[in-house]
Design a protein around this motif. Structure first.
Motif, short mmCIF file in Angstrom:
data_model
loop_
_atom_site.label_atom_id
_atom_site.label_comp_id
_atom_site.label_asym_id
_atom_site.label_seq_id
_atom_site.Cartn_x
_atom_site.Cartn_y
_atom_site.Cartn_z
N ARG A 130 32.09 32.44 -2.90
CA ARG A 130 32.26 30.97 -2.78
C ARG A 130 31.86 30.48 -1.39
O ARG A 130 31.24 29.42 -1.26
CB ARG A 130 33.72 30.59 -3.08
N SER A 131 32.20 31.27 -0.37
CA SER A 131 31.88 30.80 0.99
C SER A 131 30.37 30.71 1.22
O SER A 131 29.90 29.89 2.01
CB SER A 131 32.53 31.71 2.04
N GLN A 132 29.58 31.50 0.46
CA GLN A 132 28.11 31.45 0.63
C GLN A 132 27.55 30.07 0.30
O GLN A 132 26.50 29.68 0.78
CB GLN A 132 27.45 32.48 -0.28
N PHE A 133 28.27 29.34 -0.58
CA PHE A 133 27.80 28.01 -0.95
C PHE A 133 28.09 26.98 0.15
O PHE A 133 27.76 25.81 0.01
CB PHE A 133 28.40 27.59 -2.30
N TYR A 134 28.72 27.43 1.23
CA TYR A 134 28.95 26.57 2.40
C TYR A 134 28.13 27.03 3.59
O TYR A 134 28.28 26.50 4.68
CB TYR A 134 30.45 26.53 2.73
N TRP A 135 27.30 28.05 3.36
CA TRP A 135 26.42 28.50 4.45
C TRP A 135 25.33 27.45 4.68
O TRP A 135 25.09 26.60 3.83
CB TRP A 135 25.77 29.83 4.07
N PRO A 136 24.63 27.57 5.85
CA PRO A 136 23.52 26.63 6.09
C PRO A 136 22.43 26.77 5.02
O PRO A 136 22.41 27.75 4.26
CB PRO A 136 22.99 27.06 7.46
N HIS A 137 21.54 25.81 5.00
CA HIS A 137 20.50 25.69 3.97
C HIS A 137 19.73 27.01 3.79
O HIS A 137 19.08 27.48 4.72
CB HIS A 137 19.52 24.59 4.41
N PRO A 138 19.78 27.61 2.57
CA PRO A 138 19.07 28.88 2.37
C PRO A 138 17.56 28.72 2.56
O PRO A 138 16.99 27.68 2.21
CB PRO A 138 19.38 29.26 0.91
N GLY A 139 16.94 29.72 3.14
CA GLY A 139 15.48 29.73 3.27
C GLY A 139 14.96 29.06 4.52
O GLY A 139 13.79 29.19 4.86
N ARG A 140 15.83 28.30 5.24
CA ARG A 140 15.36 27.62 6.46
C ARG A 140 15.59 28.52 7.67
O ARG A 140 16.43 29.42 7.62
CB ARG A 140 16.10 26.31 6.66
N VAL A 142 16.94 30.02 11.01
CA VAL A 142 18.30 30.03 11.57
C VAL A 142 18.34 29.18 12.84
O VAL A 142 17.46 29.30 13.70
CB VAL A 142 18.72 31.49 11.91
N THR A 143 19.35 28.31 12.94
CA THR A 143 19.55 27.57 14.19
C THR A 143 20.88 28.00 14.78
O THR A 143 21.76 28.48 14.07
CB THR A 143 19.55 26.04 13.95
#
Ligand SMILES: Cc1cc2nc3c(=O)[nH]c(=O)nc-3n(C[C@H](O)[C@H](O)[C@H](O)COP(=O)(O)O)c2cc1C
Length: 198
Positions: A130-140, A142-143
């Motif tokens: 579930r926490s993965q769905f709150y990670w930053p935008h996939p595929g972009r 890393v900032t």
């Protein structure tokens, strides 16, 4: 009655029940450039509505955008323990939450459903998933300082369920001698089964 390939697949899953990796399969979609695209996903069960395979994914992912454009999908799934391969070809319905739909779904294969219907899927996932769905935008890229604001009890606006509904299934059993290969085709509202040469 459930599809004949589903009975077989249920047995394969049972034989490999001690192996978590037996629930991983490869899902191929058609890229926006027309090229095939492929990745590993986790099998999350069969759909009740149809003989579909369920997968959860992020609405920000490439595969989501690709499936909105073209619902065609292929799956390949190999069970190392029982030495069996399944190949699926079909279409994918996207289930997303009606309230959080900001993705302008127009394709008739896609289904905007209510939060209430999506919540049981969400609740059944581990806290880590579930926490993965709150990670930053996939595929972009890393900032440094993206805030991670995870309240994993709340359904993420990026959560979606894919329902892969096959119209063609092929099964190959490497153990059998000679090897056994079967094809299942959905035609005129019925599954047609054929033994074919390996
Ligand atoms: C073992 C394994 C399981 C995975 N399961 C999922 C999954 O269930 N759903 C998902 O969206 N991505 C899953 N991923 C990540 C995808 O393989 C992929 O990297 C990610 O979804 C981005 O793909 P896309 O850019 O083609 O959309 C998994 C990766 C691995 C290695």
């Amino acid at each position: 009655m459930s599809a004949p390939w589903k009975q077989r697949l249920t047995r394969s899953l049972h034989l490999s029940r001690s192996k978590p990796e037996a629930k991983y399969f490869q899902l191929a979609t058609v890229g926006l450039d027309g090229m095939p695209d492929n990745r590993t996903v986790v099998f999350r069960g069969f759909s009740d509505e149809s003989d579909g395979l369920l997968v959860v994914t992020d609405t920000r992912s490439e595969k989501f955008t690709q499936l909105q454009r073209n619902p065609a999908a292929c799956v390949v799934w190999y069970f190392t323990k029982s030495r069996e391969q399944y190949r699926f070809k079909g279409n994918t319905a996207i289930l997303i939450d009606a309230q959080t739909d900001t993705t302008n779904v127009v394709d008739t294969h896609n289904e905007v459903i209510t939060k209430t219907a999506l919540t049981p899927f969400w609740s059944s996932l581990s806290a880590g998933t579930r926490s993965q769905f709150y990670w930053p935008h996939p595929g972009r890229e890393v900032t440094e300082d993206e805030p991670s604001n995870a309240d994993i009890d709340v359904l993420s606006p990026y959560f979606s369920v894919l329902r892969i509904v096959p119209t063609e299934v092929q099964f190959l059993d490497l153990k059998a001698s000679p090897q056994q290969r079967e094809s299942y085709t959905w035609q005129e509202a019925n599954w047609h089964v054929k033994q074919i040469n390996p």
